[in-house]
Scaffold this motif. Sequence first.
Motif, PDB file in Angstrom:
ATOM      1  N   GLU A  35      47.603  41.776  25.766  1.00  0.00           N
ATOM      2  CA  GLU A  35      47.742  43.226  25.852  1.00  0.00           C
ATOM      3  C   GLU A  35      47.659  43.686  27.317  1.00  0.00           C
ATOM      4  O   GLU A  35      48.442  44.528  27.762  1.00  0.00           O
ATOM      5  N   GLN A  39      50.484  45.462  29.823  1.00  0.00           N
ATOM      6  CA  GLN A  39      50.203  46.638  30.654  1.00  0.00           C
ATOM      7  C   GLN A  39      50.710  46.421  32.086  1.00  0.00           C
ATOM      8  O   GLN A  39      51.316  47.301  32.683  1.00  0.00           O
ATOM      9  N   GLN A  43      53.626  48.507  34.132  1.00  0.00           N
ATOM     10  CA  GLN A  43      53.395  49.158  35.427  1.00  0.00           C
ATOM     11  C   GLN A  43      54.343  48.640  36.499  1.00  0.00           C
ATOM     12  O   GLN A  43      54.795  49.409  37.347  1.00  0.00           O
ATOM     13  N   PHE A 135      45.133  48.462  39.155  1.00  0.00           N
ATOM     14  CA  PHE A 135      44.125  48.508  38.089  1.00  0.00           C
ATOM     15  C   PHE A 135      44.517  47.641  36.896  1.00  0.00           C
ATOM     16  O   PHE A 135      43.669  47.006  36.260  1.00  0.00           O
ATOM     17  N   GLN A 138      43.727  44.198  37.974  1.00  0.00           N
ATOM     18  CA  GLN A 138      42.276  43.999  37.978  1.00  0.00           C
ATOM     19  C   GLN A 138      41.749  43.752  36.569  1.00  0.00           C
ATOM     20  O   GLN A 138      40.982  42.839  36.311  1.00  0.00           O
ATOM     21  N   ARG A 139      42.225  44.584  35.630  1.00  0.00           N
ATOM     22  CA  ARG A 139      41.753  44.428  34.259  1.00  0.00           C
ATOM     23  C   ARG A 139      42.255  43.108  33.669  1.00  0.00           C
ATOM     24  O   ARG A 139      41.502  42.401  33.010  1.00  0.00           O
ATOM     25  N   ASP A 142      40.144  40.306  34.998  1.00  0.00           N
ATOM     26  CA  ASP A 142      38.806  40.330  34.373  1.00  0.00           C
ATOM     27  C   ASP A 142      38.849  39.722  32.978  1.00  0.00           C
ATOM     28  O   ASP A 142      37.998  38.916  32.603  1.00  0.00           O
TER      29      ASP A 142
ATOM     30  N   GLU B 100      45.382  56.253  35.611  1.00  0.00           N
ATOM     31  CA  GLU B 100      45.010  55.069  36.387  1.00  0.00           C
ATOM     32  C   GLU B 100      43.679  54.499  35.920  1.00  0.00           C
ATOM     33  O   GLU B 100      43.552  53.310  35.635  1.00  0.00           O
ATOM     34  N   VAL B 103      43.696  52.832  32.595  1.00  0.00           N
ATOM     35  CA  VAL B 103      44.284  51.488  32.657  1.00  0.00           C
ATOM     36  C   VAL B 103      43.224  50.492  33.128  1.00  0.00           C
ATOM     37  O   VAL B 103      43.071  49.404  32.571  1.00  0.00           O
ATOM     38  N   ALA B 104      42.437  50.895  34.139  1.00  0.00           N
ATOM     39  CA  ALA B 104      41.381  50.020  34.646  1.00  0.00           C
ATOM     40  C   ALA B 104      40.342  49.753  33.562  1.00  0.00           C
ATOM     41  O   ALA B 104      39.820  48.651  33.447  1.00  0.00           O
ATOM     42  N   LEU B 244      34.996  49.853  37.785  1.00  0.00           N
ATOM     43  CA  LEU B 244      36.371  50.227  37.431  1.00  0.00           C
ATOM     44  C   LEU B 244      37.226  50.451  38.680  1.00  0.00           C
ATOM     45  O   LEU B 244      38.332  49.943  38.776  1.00  0.00           O
ATOM     46  N   ARG B 246      36.305  49.778  41.931  1.00  0.00           N
ATOM     47  CA  ARG B 246      35.929  48.869  43.035  1.00  0.00           C
ATOM     48  C   ARG B 246      35.827  49.653  44.336  1.00  0.00           C
ATOM     49  O   ARG B 246      36.190  49.152  45.398  1.00  0.00           O
TER      50      ARG B 246
END
Lengths: 186, 322
Positions: A35, A39, A43, A135, A138-139, A142, B100, B103-104, B244, B246
């Motif tokens: 998922e 995303q 983006q 972001f 980043q997610r 993670d 934004e 999304v994070a 979230l 950073r």
Amino acid sequence: MDVVTIIIIAVVVVLVLAVLVMYNGLVRLKNTVQESWAQIETQLKRRADLIPNLVETVKGYAKHESSVFEAVTNARAGLLQNTASPKAAGEASNMLTDALGKLFAVAENYPGLRATENFQQLQEQLTNTENLVSFARQRYNDVVRDFNTRIEVVPSNIIASIAGFKQAEYFQIENPAEREVPEVKF
Amino acid sequence: MNDFQANLRRNRSKSVLFVFLTFFILGILIEAIISATIVFRTGETYDLAAFLTSLPIAFGVAIIIIFVLYLQSSNITLKLANAKVASQQDYLMLNNIITEVSVAAGIKAPKIYVIEDLAPNAFACGTAENGNIVFTRGILQIMNREELQGVAAHEMSHLKNGDSRLMTIIAGVGMAIGFLTFIGSRMMFFSNRRNSSNNNNVATIIVLIVWILSLLLAPILALLTQAAVSRKREWMADDSAVSLTRNPAGLESALEKLQTAVTEPASASKNIAHLWIADPVSGDISKTNDGHISYRPSKKHTSMFDTHPPLEERIKHLKAMQ
């Protein structure tokens, strides 16, 4: 039924439950990885769609900076061809981020351009898009870290290897400083 | 399992405890009012049988109140705050920032509202799946993109950690308790004293004492609970916000701006104080020479009733992360 049988049955039931819980946990994490990857793709696509408009706007004021436009256009093309693996897409995405940074640095030298409302909207759009990409990445990273850790640690590694779960690939980050959102200043 | 997630889980089990605690306070309060009604209005004696019949009713009412709040809390809060939807056209940057950060956080983008209030502040209500974030006109005026992102991340963390719904329920219960205390204290004056003087058994006296005590203590306990839960979660939300974005600098400079802000929100109320990013009701209000009333949100001492940790400490904490 004697005590021993009851104990054995109880142990088996607990074991089966534990395996089920661990397996479900792995499946859930794997889905989250997919998922978050979706995303990222969304983006990246969004950003690629924004670029032609952006380049046109800057070109109208700064025709002579052809090398910068070329870099952006090439990086965009490179990204569109390299969405298959997270690693390749990550590298292509970084190149595009750099090229866009240069484009905006160039644009800074043209006050007439900076003053247009259209340009300010594009600036907000670009900041937004870069943040969204960053972001989402980043997610994704993670979630991949959580998933990979779960696959490696005892005891879920046993279930992962039996069920054939494979480590997920990180979205490439060149250096830690790039975790930061690129600063676009005017 | 990292620290952060362990912390989240601990918080969740604590939430359950706090909901039970407020539920218990509410139940006792309703019971006290029922018993007072029996004794003062009907003049009947309040004995064990009456206690046993009225107790389930009292706690039943408490459950219904909490359930209704659980379903309706967000709508009620948004109505009370007079929040208007922030459209994509009128608030492009704000909408972008929220997308934004969502999304994070990996959650659905919450709905965005603005209230016409010049005091800079923001709050969140609802759940991760169905969240709302409210900004005041004031915060939108004084903060730049980076700072607003920090604030949005703080509010989004409340939604993701499940704080908002819990705190909204506690707020609602606080209001319910306040209202019931009000009714209860009015009953004191309109009680049928002729009848009550006929009842001089021990149970009646005990009821009277418990009644007065619960009228006094219920609101205080509700406030203390609200404050304790809230302070803990503010720390958590600051930390998750940084995880979230950073970018501790963004939230830090946002908090610094809040610290120097000098107006109190018109819609500030003790009951939703803990929802805001900065405590709207703490601080000193003083009159300046030209007759204007000025307000300083910062203050020197802390108390058990504070819904927020002091801004100075939150800023120090964020500075340490950079």
